[in-house]
Design an enzyme around this catalytic site. Structure first.
Site, PDB file in Angstrom:
ATOM      1  N   ARG A   1       0.890  -1.376  -0.515  1.00  0.00           N
ATOM      2  CA  ARG A   1      -0.011  -0.174   0.239  1.00  0.00           C
ATOM      3  C   ARG A   1       0.884   1.966   0.229  1.00  0.00           C
ATOM      4  O   ARG A   1       2.066   1.425   1.003  1.00  0.00           O
ATOM      5  CB  ARG A   1      -0.415   0.050   1.796  1.00  0.00           C
ATOM      6  CG  ARG A   1      -1.620   1.090   0.841  1.00  0.00           C
ATOM      7  CD  ARG A   1      -2.404   0.885   2.667  1.00  0.00           C
ATOM      8  NE  ARG A   1      -2.244   2.336   3.465  1.00  0.00           N
ATOM      9  CZ  ARG A   1      -3.103   2.365   4.833  1.00  0.00           C
ATOM     10  NH1 ARG A   1      -4.123   2.449   4.520  1.00  0.00           N
ATOM     11  NH2 ARG A   1      -2.090   3.691   5.477  1.00  0.00           N
TER      12      ARG A   1
ATOM     13  N   TYR B   1      -2.901  11.513   5.882  1.00  0.00           N
ATOM     14  CA  TYR B   1      -3.481   9.741   6.366  1.00  0.00           C
ATOM     15  C   TYR B   1      -2.278   8.864   6.268  1.00  0.00           C
ATOM     16  O   TYR B   1      -2.111   8.777   5.126  1.00  0.00           O
ATOM     17  CB  TYR B   1      -5.027   9.710   6.144  1.00  0.00           C
ATOM     18  CG  TYR B   1      -4.987   8.564   6.564  1.00  0.00           C
ATOM     19  CD1 TYR B   1      -4.906   7.825   7.736  1.00  0.00           C
ATOM     20  CD2 TYR B   1      -4.864   7.686   5.330  1.00  0.00           C
ATOM     21  CE1 TYR B   1      -5.677   6.326   7.654  1.00  0.00           C
ATOM     22  CE2 TYR B   1      -5.156   5.875   5.433  1.00  0.00           C
ATOM     23  CZ  TYR B   1      -5.272   5.906   6.959  1.00  0.00           C
ATOM     24  OH  TYR B   1      -4.908   4.089   6.773  1.00  0.00           O
TER      25      TYR B   1
ATOM     26  N   ASP C   1      -5.350   4.018  -0.175  1.00  0.00           N
ATOM     27  CA  ASP C   1      -6.475   4.457   0.487  1.00  0.00           C
ATOM     28  C   ASP C   1      -6.550   5.909   0.834  1.00  0.00           C
ATOM     29  O   ASP C   1      -5.635   6.666   1.174  1.00  0.00           O
ATOM     30  CB  ASP C   1      -6.189   3.370   2.507  1.00  0.00           C
ATOM     31  CG  ASP C   1      -6.946   3.502   3.269  1.00  0.00           C
ATOM     32  OD1 ASP C   1      -8.374   4.463   2.638  1.00  0.00           O
ATOM     33  OD2 ASP C   1      -7.056   3.349   3.933  1.00  0.00           O
TER      34      ASP C   1
ATOM     35  N   HIS D   1      -9.068   6.691   2.993  1.00  0.00           N
ATOM     36  CA  HIS D   1      -9.390   7.431   3.897  1.00  0.00           C
ATOM     37  C   HIS D   1     -10.916   7.894   3.955  1.00  0.00           C
ATOM     38  O   HIS D   1     -11.092   9.039   4.946  1.00  0.00           O
ATOM     39  CB  HIS D   1      -8.539   7.767   4.969  1.00  0.00           C
ATOM     40  CG  HIS D   1      -8.398   7.491   6.080  1.00  0.00           C
ATOM     41  ND1 HIS D   1      -8.749   7.923   7.413  1.00  0.00           N
ATOM     42  CD2 HIS D   1      -8.125   5.779   6.595  1.00  0.00           C
ATOM     43  CE1 HIS D   1      -8.953   6.715   7.959  1.00  0.00           C
ATOM     44  NE2 HIS D   1      -8.386   6.161   7.605  1.00  0.00           N
TER      45      HIS D   1
ATOM     46  N   GLU E   1      -9.053   2.192  -1.842  1.00  0.00           N
ATOM     47  CA  GLU E   1     -10.485   1.662  -0.532  1.00  0.00           C
ATOM     48  C   GLU E   1     -10.348   2.705   0.328  1.00  0.00           C
ATOM     49  O   GLU E   1     -10.468   4.645  -0.112  1.00  0.00           O
ATOM     50  CB  GLU E   1      -8.741   1.048   0.373  1.00  0.00           C
ATOM     51  CG  GLU E   1      -9.225   1.202   1.790  1.00  0.00           C
ATOM     52  CD  GLU E   1      -8.968   0.820   2.356  1.00  0.00           C
ATOM     53  OE1 GLU E   1      -7.004  -0.225   2.238  1.00  0.00           O
ATOM     54  OE2 GLU E   1      -8.051   1.243   3.928  1.00  0.00           O
TER      55      GLU E   1
ATOM     56  N   GLU F   1     -13.630  -1.548   6.443  1.00  0.00           N
ATOM     57  CA  GLU F   1     -13.386  -1.708   7.610  1.00  0.00           C
ATOM     58  C   GLU F   1     -14.042  -1.100   9.201  1.00  0.00           C
ATOM     59  O   GLU F   1     -14.158  -1.378  10.174  1.00  0.00           O
ATOM     60  CB  GLU F   1     -11.759  -0.990   7.453  1.00  0.00           C
ATOM     61  CG  GLU F   1     -11.939   0.817   7.907  1.00  0.00           C
ATOM     62  CD  GLU F   1     -10.505   1.300   7.181  1.00  0.00           C
ATOM     63  OE1 GLU F   1      -9.869   0.422   7.047  1.00  0.00           O
ATOM     64  OE2 GLU F   1     -10.559   1.939   7.715  1.00  0.00           O
TER      65      GLU F   1
ATOM     66  N   ARG G   1     -13.859  -5.533   3.315  1.00  0.00           N
ATOM     67  CA  ARG G   1     -12.496  -4.928   4.452  1.00  0.00           C
ATOM     68  C   ARG G   1     -12.789  -5.504   5.870  1.00  0.00           C
ATOM     69  O   ARG G   1     -12.775  -5.249   6.383  1.00  0.00           O
ATOM     70  CB  ARG G   1     -12.010  -3.527   4.320  1.00  0.00           C
ATOM     71  CG  ARG G   1     -11.468  -3.591   3.167  1.00  0.00           C
ATOM     72  CD  ARG G   1     -10.536  -2.734   2.231  1.00  0.00           C
ATOM     73  NE  ARG G   1      -9.719  -2.349   3.670  1.00  0.00           N
ATOM     74  CZ  ARG G   1      -8.728  -2.628   4.166  1.00  0.00           C
ATOM     75  NH1 ARG G   1      -8.417  -3.353   4.000  1.00  0.00           N
ATOM     76  NH2 ARG G   1      -8.342  -1.775   5.512  1.00  0.00           N
TER      77      ARG G   1
ATOM     78  N   GLU H   1      -4.964  -7.363   5.306  1.00  0.00           N
ATOM     79  CA  GLU H   1      -3.998  -6.440   5.271  1.00  0.00           C
ATOM     80  C   GLU H   1      -2.889  -6.941   6.471  1.00  0.00           C
ATOM     81  O   GLU H   1      -3.885  -7.753   7.720  1.00  0.00           O
ATOM     82  CB  GLU H   1      -5.147  -5.315   5.849  1.00  0.00           C
ATOM     83  CG  GLU H   1      -4.159  -3.869   6.271  1.00  0.00           C
ATOM     84  CD  GLU H   1      -4.922  -2.353   6.779  1.00  0.00           C
ATOM     85  OE1 GLU H   1      -5.967  -2.848   7.036  1.00  0.00           O
ATOM     86  OE2 GLU H   1      -4.288  -1.124   6.544  1.00  0.00           O
TER      87      GLU H   1
ATOM     88  N   TRP I   1     -12.053  12.582   8.593  1.00  0.00           N
ATOM     89  CA  TRP I   1     -10.680  12.156   9.169  1.00  0.00           C
ATOM     90  C   TRP I   1     -10.655  10.654   7.821  1.00  0.00           C
ATOM     91  O   TRP I   1     -11.659   9.815   7.792  1.00  0.00           O
ATOM     92  CB  TRP I   1     -10.776  11.915  10.697  1.00  0.00           C
ATOM     93  CG  TRP I   1      -9.320  10.979  10.470  1.00  0.00           C
ATOM     94  CD1 TRP I   1      -7.938  11.973  10.161  1.00  0.00           C
ATOM     95  CD2 TRP I   1      -8.248  10.013  10.549  1.00  0.00           C
ATOM     96  NE1 TRP I   1      -6.918  11.378  10.454  1.00  0.00           N
ATOM     97  CE2 TRP I   1      -6.901   9.770  11.596  1.00  0.00           C
ATOM     98  CE3 TRP I   1      -8.684   8.812  11.180  1.00  0.00           C
ATOM     99  CZ2 TRP I   1      -6.174   8.871  11.498  1.00  0.00           C
ATOM    100  CZ3 TRP I   1      -8.342   7.636  11.620  1.00  0.00           C
ATOM    101  CH2 TRP I   1      -7.219   7.660  11.672  1.00  0.00           C
TER     102      TRP I   1
HETATM  103  C1  GCO Z   1      -6.107   0.893   7.237  1.00  0.00           C
HETATM  104  C2  GCO Z   1      -6.882   1.702   7.770  1.00  0.00           C
HETATM  105  C3  GCO Z   1      -6.682   2.113   9.886  1.00  0.00           C
HETATM  106  C4  GCO Z   1      -7.498   3.188  10.504  1.00  0.00           C
HETATM  107  C5  GCO Z   1      -7.058   2.538  11.939  1.00  0.00           C
HETATM  108  C6  GCO Z   1      -8.314   3.511  13.074  1.00  0.00           C
HETATM  109  O1  GCO Z   1      -7.003   0.678   6.325  1.00  0.00           O
HETATM  110  O2  GCO Z   1      -5.394   0.170   7.997  1.00  0.00           O
HETATM  111  O3  GCO Z   1      -7.816   2.845   7.419  1.00  0.00           O
HETATM  112  O4  GCO Z   1      -5.550   2.792   9.077  1.00  0.00           O
HETATM  113  O5  GCO Z   1      -7.282   4.577   9.804  1.00  0.00           O
HETATM  114  O6  GCO Z   1      -7.474   0.945  11.773  1.00  0.00           O
HETATM  115  O7  GCO Z   1      -8.459   2.953  13.865  1.00  0.00           O
HETATM  116 MG    MG Z   2      -8.321   1.529   5.385  1.00  0.00          MG
END
Ligand code: GCO
Ligand code: MG
Length: 403
Positions: free
Chosen positions: A148, A160, A211, A213, A237, A263, A284, A340, A403
């Protein structure tokens, strides 16, 4: 009947906070489950201790399905991350117990191994494009088949996925939320450049992931997906927030870049439309945040009908207990995609001795009976809980953002 005689919550902070449930039985066999919800740890601990555990004592630990239904339907207030993490912890601990009782690694109970190992992706991140590429080259040299890529955005103080510590990314970095600043306009052109440079440096054999995010609108995500197509990403992602599942229709209309999401999902209802309309390629959801093995299995089975593969969340805030259970699941699940993998600190690995191991870009859950992860309670007690929050994000004009 294998009676549940005791159940308790263990909170420990070997570098970051983890909430672990330990269930003991009349046969002397115990099982453990992860209940960690990053930044909201004590809410799940209280849900378990105050509301769930008193109802478990005296029940048959072998009745995993009945206990799952009891905790889900019997709560009246269904779903939500706190409830489902608590249910997941109980479910994971019970599967651990059942597999130990059978003397088998958990994946054998699920149906046996469907593959020789679990392909994982590691995280390459850096303040600049060059730093990220150098890091990705190191991951490739360690044998990773999938990486990644996250890189700092020129003009933004923080991004991020880009950590100060290269090895251990930890976003919950302060007692109260830190404030980050975001600009989609500055971010969007950086990702295609990163992927172009990565293909040049790493070649075309390695899988590359990114990602977002939850930070783009659907049409912005469509544009990014289109711009990345020439570099054949494995997935994009969390391109847009997924409360509105129909929003992914718009992204799909504009790009063939594979999409991954889930996630933060906690039940099958969060992804039903995404899966049935084939709006995503990878789901995920993982053991700790989606109701344990029992519920994740239902999500994966639905996904399989529609050609959607798994790609479980494996950030460091999922404890080694979740990782162990997830790897058994991954080794079995027919529609496996990828897992992951972010390495835990040596302190965390010491508190949670585990049977899983990394080799040649794959993790393997090991052959120990159960899910193969335990907790050293004496050592855990030397790392007391430290309150920590995830950051919040604002646009440059101060508007609160995702975020
Ligand atoms: C990922 C996630 C994490 C989250 C985290 C928040 O893809 O691994 O986005 O980085 O930000 O798990 O608690
Ligand atoms: Mg993520």
């Amino acid at each position: 009947m294998l009676k549940i005689t005791d159940a308790r919550v263990i909170i420990t902070c070997p570098g970051r906070n983890f909430v672990t449930l330990k269930i003991e039985t009349s046969a002397g066999i115990h099982g453990i489950g992860d209940a960690t919800l990053n930044g909201r740890e004590l809410a799940v601990a209280s849900y378990l201790t105050d509301h769930v555990l008193p109802t478990l004592i005296g029940r048959d630990a072998q009745s995993i399905e009945d206990i799952w239904q009891y905790l889900y339907k019997g709560a009246y207030w269904r779903r939500g991350p706190v409830t489902m993490a608590a249910i997941a912890a109980v479910d994971t601990a019970l599967w651990d117990i059942k597999a130990k009782q059978a003397g088998l690694p958990l994946y054998q109970l699920l149906g046996g191994a469907s593959r020789t190992g679990v392909m994982v992706y590691g995280h390459a991140n850096g303040g600049t494009l060059e730093e990220t590429i150098a890091e990705a080259v190191r991951y490739q040299a360690m044998g990773y088949k999938a990486i990644r890529l996250q890189s700092g955005v020129p003009g933004l103080a923080s991004t991020y996925g880009v950590s100060r510590d290269k090895l251990f990314y930890e976003p919950a970095d302060a007692r109260l939320p830190t404030e980050n600043v975001w600009s989609t306009h500055k971010y969007l052109p950086t990702v295609p450049k990163l992927f172009e440079a990565a293909r040049e440096a790493l070649g075309w054999d390695v899988h590359l992931l990114h990602d977002v995010h939850h930070r783009l609108t659907p049409i912005e995500a469509g544009r990014l997906g289109k711009d990345l197509e020439p570099y054949r990403p494995f997935w994009l992602e969390d391109a847009t927030p997924a409360e509105n599942q129909a929003a992914f229709r718009l992204i799909r209309q504009h790009t063939t870049t594979p999409l991954a999401v889930g996630e933060i999902f906690n039940t099958i209802w969060d992804c039903k439309q995404l899966i049935e309309e084939q709006l995503i390629d990878y789901i995920r959801a993982t053991v700790v945040h989606a109701g344990g093995i029992t519920h994740l299995r239902r999500i994966a089975s639905l996904a399989d009908l529609y050609g959607v593969k798994t790609g479980s969340h494996g950030a460091t805030d999922n404890s080694p207990v979740c990782m162990g259970a997830a790897l058994h699941f991954d080794l079995w699940v027919p529609n496996f995609g990828i897992q992951e993998y972010m390495r835990h600190t040596p302190e965390t690995d010491a508190v949670f001795p585990h049977a899983y191991s990394f080799e040649g870009g794959d993790l393997h859950p090991g052959e120990a009976p159960g899910h193969g992860v335990d907790i050293d309670e004496a050592l855990a007690a030397t790392f007391p809980y430290r309150p920590a929050s995830l950051p919040v994000n604002r646009l440059e004009d101060g508007t609160l953002f995702n975020w």
